[in-house]
Design a protein around this motif. Structure first.
Motif, mmCIF file in Angstrom:
data_model
loop_
_atom_site.group_PDB
_atom_site.id
_atom_site.type_symbol
_atom_site.label_atom_id
_atom_site.label_comp_id
_atom_site.label_asym_id
_atom_site.label_seq_id
_atom_site.Cartn_x
_atom_site.Cartn_y
_atom_site.Cartn_z
ATOM 1 N N PHE A 452 -2.144 -6.822 -4.159
ATOM 2 C CA PHE A 452 -2.519 -5.466 -4.537
ATOM 3 C C PHE A 452 -2.301 -4.421 -3.449
ATOM 4 O O PHE A 452 -2.092 -3.242 -3.758
ATOM 5 N N PHE A 453 -2.314 -4.817 -2.185
ATOM 6 C CA PHE A 453 -2.303 -3.828 -1.103
ATOM 7 C C PHE A 453 -1.085 -2.896 -1.147
ATOM 8 O O PHE A 453 -1.236 -1.686 -0.936
ATOM 9 N N PRO A 454 0.141 -3.384 -1.416
ATOM 10 C CA PRO A 454 1.268 -2.439 -1.530
ATOM 11 C C PRO A 454 1.036 -1.386 -2.622
ATOM 12 O O PRO A 454 1.365 -0.207 -2.429
ATOM 13 N N LEU A 455 0.467 -1.791 -3.752
ATOM 14 C CA LEU A 455 0.179 -0.839 -4.817
ATOM 15 C C LEU A 455 -0.918 0.127 -4.383
ATOM 16 O O LEU A 455 -0.870 1.327 -4.699
ATOM 17 N N PHE A 456 -1.889 -0.369 -3.645
ATOM 18 C CA PHE A 456 -2.963 0.480 -3.121
ATOM 19 C C PHE A 456 -2.389 1.588 -2.243
ATOM 20 O O PHE A 456 -2.790 2.758 -2.344
ATOM 21 N N LEU A 457 -1.429 1.241 -1.391
ATOM 22 C CA LEU A 457 -0.791 2.245 -0.531
ATOM 23 C C LEU A 457 -0.035 3.280 -1.362
ATOM 24 O O LEU A 457 -0.052 4.481 -1.052
ATOM 25 N N ILE A 458 0.638 2.814 -2.405
ATOM 26 C CA ILE A 458 1.339 3.748 -3.300
ATOM 27 C C ILE A 458 0.347 4.731 -3.906
ATOM 28 O O ILE A 458 0.594 5.944 -3.960
ATOM 29 N N TYR A 459 -0.792 4.221 -4.337
ATOM 30 C CA TYR A 459 -1.802 5.093 -4.948
ATOM 31 C C TYR A 459 -2.397 6.072 -3.931
ATOM 32 O O TYR A 459 -2.770 7.195 -4.288
#
Length: 477
Positions: A452-459
């Motif tokens: 999830f962390f890459p998506l968290f950074l995108i958000y």
């Protein structure tokens, strides 16, 4: 003959990937750091006053330092047991979810339902991800209950495995969709409603921009999950939970080449009762303010009634509950340990000091940086107060008047709160329902972070873009 050039040299060692400590260890260390902070950070408190809907909020002008009360050894020793007691509602709910699902599995209706859905989506299985994600996100953005992910996961798990995906994607659909709906907060009474009331704004004003935010973040979430799911389908070994799912793949192995499994008359009758319980659940949550205790009680009745109708004896139902309890035991323990972090800070009376200090930092930032600063302050505070309504009641009485001083509209301050609060709910180990959901899904926190962390950074980037836009147009809704 050529001689080896490695003679006399030490064997080359493979680089080991840094391993995240076990979640028990990690949470204990965080609690220990919090205990040390009670000796270093001055104690302080705000006065509490009645807030929206009778909830307690703080007076932003009342902060005062008080006599220091650093945590004693006994208080630190008992923090985890007290955390277990304090988080008892979530822990109990987790056990009931595990037991209920095991009863439903014993009835056989889960397997039949999964078989039929798997056949229906056999050639278009990726489509089920955006369909379910959008549906779950819409529910969460209206009623503000991301905890429903705990209900979705047991149903999603066998379906995703049967379609050739993994536990991670089952957990992701439930957790990400509900978190996105909760964050966008189109008509979320738990965060947006309370925050706007505290800030003196018309309730649910600014609806248009929040709808745009909802669409953007849901589309991004669907793309990210479909990209991962497609890779797992193509190469199952690439799954982050490939080894963990061995037993599940055997349990829910694809049987679409066989004849469809029919439902017995008793099973059909049992299936017919499920929508009734779902209607009761929705009505209770939306109209009667039901939460985990009431939902758990309903699920106990549902499991027993559906089990008896389908032909299970009371003994078999009881044994199924026990087996389900065992499967979610670790998650229940994690929830209590996570709650101990806040217990430590509250006992040391430094929670209000931390909130006051972070708010003061934001006040020193100019222009657009103030809006971004509010987002990241809310992001930090969410680690210690992993409750949307709780965080709103503590922080918005400070952030609303502060936004007037630094040239940020109050509507933008509420949006900064939404972004800082919402996305972090499914990454911080102090978030009780999130950790419970991972255990129900059989996904470790460490592997979830890798996913999830890459998506968290995108958000985080998306949130910054929307906040900059809101600040530039002086958004008032």
């Amino acid at each position: 003959m050529q001689k080896s050039t490695n003679v006399g040299q030490a064997p080359i060692k493979k680089r080991k990937r840094m391993k995240i400590p076990h979640i028990y260890v990690l949470l204990f260390l965080i609690s220990a750091v919090g205990a040390i902070m009670t000796y270093l950070i001055p104690a302080g408190e705000f006065e509490r006053t009645p807030g929206p809907d009778g909830r307690e909020t703080i007076d932003p002008e009342s902060f005062a330092q008080i006599e220091s009360s650093p945590l004693s050894l006994i208080e630190f020793m008992t923090a985890i047991p007290r955390g277990m007691i304090d988080a008892g509602e979530i822990i109990f709910f987790t056990f009931i979810i595990g037991g209920m699902f095991m009863v439903l599995r014993r009835t056989g209706i889960i397997e039949v339902g999964v078989d039929r859905l798997a056949r229906k989506f056999q050639t278009k299985s990726l489509l089920i991800i955006p369909i379910l994600t959008t549906l779950f996100a819409m529910v969460a953005t209206i009623i503000g209950t991301p905890e429903l992910s705990l209900v979705y996961i047991p149903v999603l798990m066998p379906l995703m495995i049967s379609l050739g995906y993994d536990s991670m994607i089952a957990a992701a659909i439930a957790l990400i969709s509900t978190a996105l709906g909760f964050t966008a907060g189109v008509m979320n009474p738990v965060t947006v409603g309370i925050s706007q009331q505290i800030s003196g704004l018309e309730t649910f004003s600014g609806l248009g921009l929040r709808v745009v935010i909802f669409i953007v973040i849901v589309v991004i979430g669907c793309w990210y999950m479909m990209r991962y799911a497609k890779q797992v389908k193509k190469d199952p070994i690439s799954s982050l939970t490939y080894e963990d799912d061995t037993e599940k793949r055997e349990l829910y192995k694809d049987e679409r080449d066989k004849e469809p499994q029919p439902l017995t008359k008793r099973q059909k009758l049992a299936v017919g009762t499920l929508p009734i319980f779902f209607i009761i659940l929705v009505y209770g949550v939306t109209q009667l303010d039901w939460f985990m205790i009431e939902m758990a009680g309903l699920f106990v009745f549902m499991a027993v009634i559906v089990g008896v109708i389908s032909g299970l004896t009371l003994t078999k139902i009881s044994e199924a509950f026990t087996e389900g309890f065992r499967e979610v035991l670790m998650g229940a323990i994690i929830i209590g340990i996570a709650r101990s972090v806040a217990i430590v800070l509250e006992d040391g009376q430094i929670m209000d000091t931390i909130v006051y200090g972070l708010g003061s930092i934001v006040g020193q930032l100019p222009g657009v940086f103030s809006a971004l600063g509010m987002q990241y302050v809310q992001l930090l505070i969410n680690f210690f107060i992993p409750s949307g309504s709780g965080q709103a009641l503590v922080t918005m009485p400070i952030m609303a008047p502060l936004s007037d001083m630094v040239g940020v509209t109050r509507q933008t301050a509420v949006l900064a709160f939404q972004f800082g609060d919402g996305f972090a709910h499914i990454i911080y180990p102090t978030s009780g329902y999130f950790m419970a959901a991972l255990v129900i899904a059989g996904v470790s926190w460490e592997k979830w972070v890798r996913f999830f962390f890459p998506l968290f950074l995108i958000y985080m980037v998306v949130a910054m873009v929307f906040l900059i836009f809101a600040q530039m147009v002086q958004w008032t809704g």
